[in-house]
Motif scaffolding. Structure first.
Motif, PDB file in Angstrom:
ATOM      1  N   ASN A 205       0.794  -1.165  -0.036  1.00  0.00           N
ATOM      2  CA  ASN A 205      -0.071  -0.108   0.116  1.00  0.00           C
ATOM      3  C   ASN A 205       0.824   1.365   0.016  1.00  0.00           C
ATOM      4  OD1 ASN A 205      -2.390  -1.668   0.102  1.00  0.00           O
ATOM      5  ND2 ASN A 205      -3.235  -0.702   1.759  1.00  0.00           N
ATOM      6  N   LYS A 210      -1.356   4.167  -1.164  1.00  0.00           N
ATOM      7  CA  LYS A 210      -2.684   4.028  -0.618  1.00  0.00           C
ATOM      8  C   LYS A 210      -2.414   4.191   0.989  1.00  0.00           C
ATOM      9  CE  LYS A 210      -4.196   0.546  -3.995  1.00  0.00           C
ATOM     10  NZ  LYS A 210      -4.453  -0.824  -4.173  1.00  0.00           N
ATOM     11  N   ASN A 211      -3.904   4.214   1.617  1.00  0.00           N
ATOM     12  CA  ASN A 211      -3.687   4.227   3.084  1.00  0.00           C
ATOM     13  C   ASN A 211      -3.047   2.964   3.609  1.00  0.00           C
ATOM     14  OD1 ASN A 211      -4.915   6.882   3.054  1.00  0.00           O
ATOM     15  ND2 ASN A 211      -6.770   5.960   3.414  1.00  0.00           N
ATOM     16  N   PRO A 213      -3.954   1.003   6.630  1.00  0.00           N
ATOM     17  CA  PRO A 213      -4.867   0.765   7.654  1.00  0.00           C
ATOM     18  C   PRO A 213      -4.180   0.081   9.062  1.00  0.00           C
ATOM     19  CG  PRO A 213      -4.991  -0.746   5.950  1.00  0.00           C
ATOM     20  CD  PRO A 213      -4.146  -0.050   5.240  1.00  0.00           C
ATOM     21  N   GLU A 282       2.703   9.538   6.499  1.00  0.00           N
ATOM     22  CA  GLU A 282       1.644  10.229   6.217  1.00  0.00           C
ATOM     23  C   GLU A 282       0.445   9.528   5.685  1.00  0.00           C
ATOM     24  OE1 GLU A 282       1.991  13.846   4.273  1.00  0.00           O
ATOM     25  OE2 GLU A 282       3.975  14.539   5.395  1.00  0.00           O
ATOM     26  N   GLN A 283       0.882   8.231   5.187  1.00  0.00           N
ATOM     27  CA  GLN A 283      -0.313   7.578   4.731  1.00  0.00           C
ATOM     28  C   GLN A 283      -0.919   6.635   5.775  1.00  0.00           C
ATOM     29  OE1 GLN A 283       2.729   6.935   0.772  1.00  0.00           O
ATOM     30  NE2 GLN A 283       1.258   5.261   1.101  1.00  0.00           N
ATOM     31  N   ILE A 284      -0.558   6.659   6.908  1.00  0.00           N
ATOM     32  CA  ILE A 284      -1.262   5.760   8.095  1.00  0.00           C
ATOM     33  C   ILE A 284      -2.328   6.188   8.417  1.00  0.00           C
ATOM     34  CG2 ILE A 284      -1.038   4.945  10.514  1.00  0.00           C
ATOM     35  CD1 ILE A 284       2.190   5.290  10.209  1.00  0.00           C
ATOM     36  N   THR A 285      -3.409   5.361   8.490  1.00  0.00           N
ATOM     37  CA  THR A 285      -5.004   5.715   8.873  1.00  0.00           C
ATOM     38  C   THR A 285      -5.224   4.794   9.822  1.00  0.00           C
ATOM     39  OG1 THR A 285      -7.186   6.071   8.077  1.00  0.00           O
ATOM     40  CG2 THR A 285      -5.911   4.241   7.024  1.00  0.00           C
ATOM     41  N   TYR A 350     -12.140  -3.970   4.524  1.00  0.00           N
ATOM     42  CA  TYR A 350     -11.740  -2.603   4.873  1.00  0.00           C
ATOM     43  C   TYR A 350     -13.104  -1.618   4.550  1.00  0.00           C
ATOM     44  CZ  TYR A 350      -7.146  -4.133   6.219  1.00  0.00           C
ATOM     45  OH  TYR A 350      -6.159  -4.996   6.777  1.00  0.00           O
ATOM     46  N   GLY A 355     -12.410   5.686   9.267  1.00  0.00           N
ATOM     47  CA  GLY A 355     -11.296   6.154  10.299  1.00  0.00           C
ATOM     48  C   GLY A 355     -11.873   6.445  11.656  1.00  0.00           C
TER      49      GLY A 355
END
Length: 356
Positions: A205, A210-211, A213, A282-285, A350, A355
């Motif tokens: 990802n 991409k995020n 997750p 910065e892509q961490i969600t 997902y 979030g």
């Protein structure tokens, strides 16, 4: 000769590859080739006469009996399993069928084969069952690590099905005398892991923009074991393990999921920076946690260390760098396994985890 079941999956394929690097003893590799079984994992053995691949189910007793009678293996190593907790939540039936019923039918085939062996060959034969630390349930933050005598307390359909298979293996030893060995390992990572699991999913990802997750608060703790170390432990247990015994295999790397993701992001920042110069962090969600998510696993591996003189060769720092570099160098493999059904599965798992 040995018979390996599930030898096209993540751990099984690594075991077969490592086995044939270390010795010339042939391997019969029985794999059903479900979504996680991938013959690409074994591409380097295509012309190797020591590797006999058979597509089939461990629950097919006619096929297994034929393989045993034809090849007369000195050992059967059972890697075959449905192994993803999230998938077991969405569809537990497959886990019951493969991990419980499949193991039962495999044991029945092995029992008939073993009973017909001459006594000397019976004494040398081994059935090695590869299991998981998840059968022990969840640990509090300050609780001692799982030992081999820890009470079983599975919390997901996956871990319950593996616990059931462990009990069947134990019963076939005590009731019928089958010379069994069981290993319970901590979370594996490394080459050829299907990218539904945390580490390869984050790598894939991240590179795709991409995020990333993370379930809940990201503080669920696991003991991380490099797959090559797991394979060496299984070889050691097969060679000198005491019949009827269980051996816990761990990597001595208790880490929270969020820390794992930070390490991967930082490695990618250094090895394969983003085009915009920003951090992959910065892509961490954070997403909604999965039901029944165990808080902590930890393995006490003192038994295998003391009795069999085995220890992991990789630290997490060396193992995770090898893993990231492997995925970067094998993007075609990643692309092939992430097509089709995999995309549908990720969307299903997902889509409801917004979030938090």
């Amino acid at each position: 000769m040995i018979l390996v079941t599930g030898g096209a999956g993540f751990i099984g394929a690594n075991f077969v590859l490592n086995w044939l690097k270390a010795c010339d003893e042939p391997v019969i590799n029985l794999d059903k080739l479900t979504y996680a079984g991938n013959k690409d994992n074994l591409a380097s053995l295509a012309a190797d006469d020591r590797h006999i691949f058979v597509q089939g189910d461990i629950g097919d007793q006619v096929l297994v009996a034929k393989l045993l009678a034809t090849h007369k293996p000195r050992a059967v190593l059972n890697f075959a399993a449905e192994s993803h907790v999230d998938r077991s939540i969405h569809g537990p039936a497959a886990f019951v069928e493969t991990n419980i019923v499949g193991t039962f039918r495999l044991l029945e085939s092995v029992r008939q084969y073993w009973n017909a062996l001459p006594s000397e060959e019976q004494g040398r034969f081994r059935f090695l069952h590869v299991s998981t630390d998840e059968v022990y349930g969840s640990l509090e933050a300050d609780a001692p690590a799982f030992s081999e005598t820890h009470q079983y307390a599975p919390n997901s359909p996956y871990s319950a099905s593996k616990a059931s298979s462990d009990h069947l293996v134990r019963a076939y030893h005590h009731t019928y005398g089958i010379p069994v060995l069981t290993t319970n390992c901590s979370n594996n990572y490394g080459p050829y892991q299907f990218p539904e699991k945390l580490i390869p999913l984050v790598i894939a990802n991240a590179l795709a923009g991409k995020n990333l997750p993370i379930y809940g608060d990201g503080k669920n703790i696991r003991d991380w074991l490099y797959v090559g170390d797991h394979c060496s432990a299984i070889q050691r247990v097969l060679a000198v393990g005491e019949v009827g015994e269980t051996y816990n295999v761990g990597g001595k790397n208790e880490m929270a999921n969020i820390d794992i993701v930070h390490i991967i992001c930082d490695l990618l920042n250094a090895i394969r920076p983003r085009a915009d110069g920003k951090s992959y962090r910065e892509q961490i969600t954070f997403v909604k946690d999965r039901p029944g998510h165990d808080r902590r696993y930890a393995i006490d591996a003192r038994k295998i260390e003391a009795e069999l003189d085995w220890r992991p060769a990789e630290t997490f720092e060396t193992g995770i760098r090898k893993t990231v570099e492997w995925y970067l160098a094998n993007q075609q493999w990643v692309g092939r396994v992430m097509s089709g059904d995999y995309r549908d599965w990720i969307s299903q798992n997902y889509s409801e985890r917004k979030g938090v």
